[in-house]
Scaffold this motif. Structure first.
Motif, PDB file in Angstrom:
ATOM      1  N   GLY A   1       0.798  -1.219   0.000  1.00  0.00           N
ATOM      2  CA  GLY A   1       0.000   0.000   0.000  1.00  0.00           C
ATOM      3  C   GLY A   1       0.828   1.264   0.000  1.00  0.00           C
ATOM      4  O   GLY A   1       0.370   2.312  -0.442  1.00  0.00           O
ATOM      5  N   ASP A   2       2.082   1.193   0.493  1.00  0.00           N
ATOM      6  CA  ASP A   2       2.926   2.384   0.567  1.00  0.00           C
ATOM      7  C   ASP A   2       3.868   2.534  -0.615  1.00  0.00           C
ATOM      8  O   ASP A   2       4.632   3.498  -0.667  1.00  0.00           O
ATOM      9  N   MET A   3       3.824   1.600  -1.568  1.00  0.00           N
ATOM     10  CA  MET A   3       4.737   1.656  -2.708  1.00  0.00           C
ATOM     11  C   MET A   3       4.177   2.584  -3.782  1.00  0.00           C
ATOM     12  O   MET A   3       3.037   2.419  -4.231  1.00  0.00           O
ATOM     13  N   GLU A   4       4.960   3.575  -4.178  1.00  0.00           N
ATOM     14  CA  GLU A   4       4.534   4.482  -5.230  1.00  0.00           C
ATOM     15  C   GLU A   4       4.516   3.755  -6.573  1.00  0.00           C
ATOM     16  O   GLU A   4       5.418   2.994  -6.890  1.00  0.00           O
ATOM     17  N   GLY A   5       3.475   4.002  -7.334  1.00  0.00           N
ATOM     18  CA  GLY A   5       3.345   3.378  -8.641  1.00  0.00           C
ATOM     19  C   GLY A   5       2.815   1.963  -8.599  1.00  0.00           C
ATOM     20  O   GLY A   5       2.640   1.348  -9.656  1.00  0.00           O
ATOM     21  N   MET A   6       2.554   1.435  -7.413  1.00  0.00           N
ATOM     22  CA  MET A   6       2.047   0.070  -7.287  1.00  0.00           C
ATOM     23  C   MET A   6       0.541   0.114  -7.035  1.00  0.00           C
ATOM     24  O   MET A   6       0.081   0.743  -6.089  1.00  0.00           O
ATOM     25  N   GLU A   7      -0.223  -0.544  -7.878  1.00  0.00           N
ATOM     26  CA  GLU A   7      -1.668  -0.600  -7.712  1.00  0.00           C
ATOM     27  C   GLU A   7      -2.018  -1.757  -6.783  1.00  0.00           C
ATOM     28  O   GLU A   7      -1.711  -2.919  -7.074  1.00  0.00           O
ATOM     29  N   THR A   8      -2.630  -1.422  -5.655  1.00  0.00           N
ATOM     30  CA  THR A   8      -3.018  -2.476  -4.715  1.00  0.00           C
ATOM     31  C   THR A   8      -4.079  -3.392  -5.322  1.00  0.00           C
ATOM     32  O   THR A   8      -4.191  -4.552  -4.921  1.00  0.00           O
ATOM     33  N   ARG A   9      -4.833  -2.871  -6.279  1.00  0.00           N
ATOM     34  CA  ARG A   9      -5.847  -3.718  -6.914  1.00  0.00           C
ATOM     35  C   ARG A   9      -5.202  -4.876  -7.654  1.00  0.00           C
ATOM     36  O   ARG A   9      -5.656  -6.022  -7.562  1.00  0.00           O
ATOM     37  N   ARG A  10      -4.106  -4.587  -8.382  1.00  0.00           N
ATOM     38  CA  ARG A  10      -3.408  -5.667  -9.095  1.00  0.00           C
ATOM     39  C   ARG A  10      -2.769  -6.638  -8.115  1.00  0.00           C
ATOM     40  O   ARG A  10      -2.801  -7.858  -8.303  1.00  0.00           O
ATOM     41  N   ALA A  11      -2.182  -6.101  -7.030  1.00  0.00           N
ATOM     42  CA  ALA A  11      -1.584  -6.980  -6.026  1.00  0.00           C
ATOM     43  C   ALA A  11      -2.647  -7.852  -5.369  1.00  0.00           C
ATOM     44  O   ALA A  11      -2.408  -9.046  -5.105  1.00  0.00           O
ATOM     45  N   ALA A  12      -3.835  -7.287  -5.116  1.00  0.00           N
ATOM     46  CA  ALA A  12      -4.908  -8.080  -4.516  1.00  0.00           C
ATOM     47  C   ALA A  12      -5.368  -9.184  -5.468  1.00  0.00           C
ATOM     48  O   ALA A  12      -5.703 -10.297  -5.032  1.00  0.00           O
ATOM     49  N   THR A  13      -5.352  -8.888  -6.736  1.00  0.00           N
ATOM     50  CA  THR A  13      -5.742  -9.919  -7.713  1.00  0.00           C
ATOM     51  C   THR A  13      -4.763 -11.080  -7.701  1.00  0.00           C
ATOM     52  O   THR A  13      -5.158 -12.266  -7.721  1.00  0.00           O
ATOM     53  N   VAL A  14      -3.475 -10.774  -7.649  1.00  0.00           N
ATOM     54  CA  VAL A  14      -2.454 -11.836  -7.610  1.00  0.00           C
ATOM     55  C   VAL A  14      -2.621 -12.678  -6.354  1.00  0.00           C
ATOM     56  O   VAL A  14      -2.558 -13.926  -6.399  1.00  0.00           O
TER      57      VAL A  14
END
Length: 710
Positions: free
Chosen positions: A395-408
């Protein structure tokens, strides 16, 4: 009171000694000239004497009215009499009536002094209107005027003294109704006698509670809890009957907290549990503070914390000691009354009260901890569990979409749960994120061919992503490695015996939970857990507007917890009967792009002493400006044109050493910052803070200086 009285006496004496100018002119203006002798106000016959007497009465009544109005005699007399009991008030006003009668009718009372001009002006006016004393001198008219004068004295005294109501109570045989200061809402019945229960007919239960209170077996937490349960059962007759029966049988212990605790082991702050408040300081009588708050006590309650609170101050400024610890203690006490649930998160060294003050104590990384933390907050839906976990991991990473991470994560959590009946532990999840295709195919083979088509499709999609440039698995695994350490081997479901605690219980029960985060070389793990706990709390409190109790999360060190996703969820907490308290050492622990949104989202903002200037700038912008009056005084030198004036000015300058000047005063309205960045950084004394508050009802308190010491 006294200054107008003295001035009025001076004017009256001047008038009586014929030293009041223009009095004769006024009398001669409104009367025929043949009533007077010469050019003065010397009466020729009885008509002139009558005018003199009537004018005496008018001057007397005018002075009495002006003195009473300017001196606020009516308000002051009413203020002091209202503090007396009805019999005493009636006696004092009766004495005042006797004094007034003695001044107005001394002849009727056989007294030797002269009367004030009340009766005689009326009689002379009647004689002047009727043209003689044939009517004004009759006994009927004289005694009628006496009665009228007596009524003018006695009636105001009777009205102020409440003689009529006192007489009616005396006739009915009842004692005067004196309000009990301890129970302003229930006259005659103090709160210690439980008037609510007696009004509902539960006299036996009220007697039991009164005895418990008198014997010292009841504390303020019991009173607040029983009062809350009584109000909650107002619309449920069955529940109220059961509660009354429990009161008769158990007394103050009725409907106690599920833990059985009725108080905390120790208290460090003053509380008012009936109001739900804890005192944390006192407003300072400073220039920037509103006068209505000068030297008033500062207390916080759940309806203020429900708008969320952000406290920023360097280490040693007193955030934990002066704010976080009292707030947590208050919320724990209110949890014992069934009003709220609280989760206090901090390092193991944080002074947030003894373990006995909590129902659940989780010490992450300590093998002696009785409880473990459920990494998935008791979720059964893979997407729900993946959303919270993704917020905590990236959640704190710039440029990282949490939605994509949640999908993985959901592509792995769902199939694993179908195959094994539970979600994976941290080591297993990390292995799945780093897995080669053959490892994931082995998991795919464990899925049933029928009934798990959706999960097979999810895992196959994950298989196609492995090894590609857009694969987020290694990034998530790298972040998860902070929790896959030997210190946490027995936590997050890794122990043989199940002792996991789900944060979801907080949304359903008035629980007191303490979570200790690891210290030392595990700062990254602590930050990750802060984000995870905040995400879980925001998720489990959704739809909490109809809950009977509120829920609060307190982060003693919220470093790394504030993310764009957390801010979006934070905006909805007000309507979900929940709130968050965030304590930061500096705003630099939050991404710079989130400084403004964070300060705009929270309702209560607190800046402690020692704040850096760049942090103060963000608070100053959030608090905005106000319109104030500014007075400018300019001194201008006077240049004289006349020789004599120049000589006098030269002599004055020689004597005083200063040139002759005049002052030019300009008053104008300007806008200035309520608190500038420089003031917040340098003008806040140690042990103080600048605090602004917002209530759930929308009321606001502007930023003002508060003393947190003692």
């Amino acid at each position: 009171m006294l200054v107008p009285l003295l001035v009025g006496l001076f004017i009256w004496l001047a008038y009586r000694n014929d030293n009041l100018p223009y009095a004769a002119t006024v009398m001669r203006t409104f009367t025929p000239n043949d009533w007077w002798t010469g050019f003065g106000a010397t009466a020729k016959d009885w008509q002139g004497v009558a005018v003199h007497t009537i004018f005496d009465g008018l001057v007397f009544f005018g002075l009495v009215w002006v003195v009473g109005a300017l001196g606020s005699w009516g308000r002051i007399i009413g203020y002091y009499l209202a503090r007396r009991r009805p019999p005493v008030r009636a006696a004092l006003t009766g004495l005042a009536a006797l004094v007034g009668l003695a001044a107005v009718l001394p002849e009727a009372l056989h007294l030797g002094w002269s009367a004030v001009p009340v009766v005689n002006p009326i009689l002379y006016l009647i004689a002047l209107v009727t043209g003689g004393w044939h009517i004004a001198g009759s006994p009927i008219v004289v005694y009628a005027v006496y009665v009228l004068a007596a009524a003018l004295v006695v009636w105001p005294c009777a009205k102020i003294g409440g003689w009529e109501s006192l007489y009616r109570e005396w006739r009915s045989g009842k004692a005067p109704n004196v309000p009990d200061p301890a129970a302003p809402s229930s006259p005659g019945i103090p709160r210690s006698q439980w008037p609510e229960l007696r009004a509902a007919g539960a006299h036996r239960a009220a007697d039991v509670l009164t005895g418990e209170l008198a014997a010292g077996r009841m504390n303020d937490a019991d009173c607040a809890r029983l009062h809350r349960v009584w109000q909650a059962s107002e619309r449920d007759a069955g529940r109220r009957a059961a509660f009354v029966d429990a009161l008769v049988r158990q007394g103050a212990a009725a409907d106690a907290h599920p833990s059985g605790d009725r108080d905390l082991p120790a208290r460090s702050a003053p509380h008012d549990l009936l109001e739900g408040q804890v005192r944390v300081g006192r407003w300072v009588a400073a220039e920037r503070g509103s006068r209505r708050y000068h030297d008033a006590g500062l207390a916080l309650d759940p309806e203020l914390l429900g708008t969320s609170l952000l406290a920023v101050g360097p280490s040693g400024s007193g955030k934990t000691r002066s704010l976080v610890a009292p707030v947590v203690e208050s919320l724990c006490l209110q949890a014992l009354t069934g009003a709220c649930a609280v989760v206090a998160v901090g390092s193991s060294g944080s002074q947030l009260g003894p373990d006995a003050a909590y129902d659940v104590v989780i010490r992450l990384g300590d093998p002696a901890s009785r409880y473990d933390l459920d990494l998935y907050a008791g979720a059964t839906d893979p997407d729900e569990a993946a959303a919270c976990l993704a917020e905590g991991l990236v959640g704190d990473m710039e440029g990282m979409e949490t939605r994509r991470a949640a999908t993985v994560l959901a592509q792995l959590l769902g199939p694993y749960r179908v195959a094994y009946g539970r979600f994976p532990t941290v080591p297993v999840l990390r292995e799945l994120l780093e897995a080669r295709p053959e490892t994931l195919r082995a998991l795919l083979d464990l899925l049933p061919a029928d009934g798990a088509q959706a999960m097979r499709r999810e895992l196959e999609s994950r298989l196609r992503q492995v090894g590609t440039t857009n694969d987020l698995g290694p990034v998530l695994a790298d972040r998860l490695a902070a929790l896959d350490r030997p210190l946490f081997a027995e936590f997050f479901g890794g122990a043989e015996e199940s002792r996991s605690f789900s944060l979801r219980s907080v949304a359903q029960h008035p629980m007191r939970v303490r979570i200790s985060l690891p210290e030392g070389g595990h700062e990254e793990a602590a930050r990750l857990l802060n984000r995870l706990l905040l995400a879980q709390f925001q998720h489990i409190t959704r739809g909490g507007a109809g809950r009977g109790n509120s829920a609060f999360l307190v982060l003693d060190d919220a470093a790394g917890a504030v993310t764009p996703g957390a801010l979006r969820a934070l905006q909805r907490l007000r309507t979900q009967n929940s709130g968050v308290v965030l304590a930061l050492r500096t705003l630099a622990e939050v991404p710079e792009t989130l400084h403004g949104p964070l300060l705009a989202t929270v309702g209560c903002r607190m800046a402690f002493s020692g704040l850096p200037t760049w942090d103060g700038r963000a608070f100053a912008e959030a608090w905005g400006t106000e319109r104030v009056e500014m007075t400018e005084v300019a001194h201008h030198t006077v240049f004289a044109d006349q020789p004599m004036t120049r000589a006098i000015h030269a002599l004055r300058k020689l004597v005083t050493g200063k040139a002759v000047t005049t002052e030019a005063v300009t008053v104008r309205e300007v806008e200035r910052q309520r608190w500038s960045a420089s003031d917040l950084a340098h003008a806040v004394p140690p042990g103080h803070a600048v605090l602004s508050l917002s209530h759930l009802r929308g009321e606001q308190v502007p930023p003002m200086l508060v003393d947190l010491r003692g």
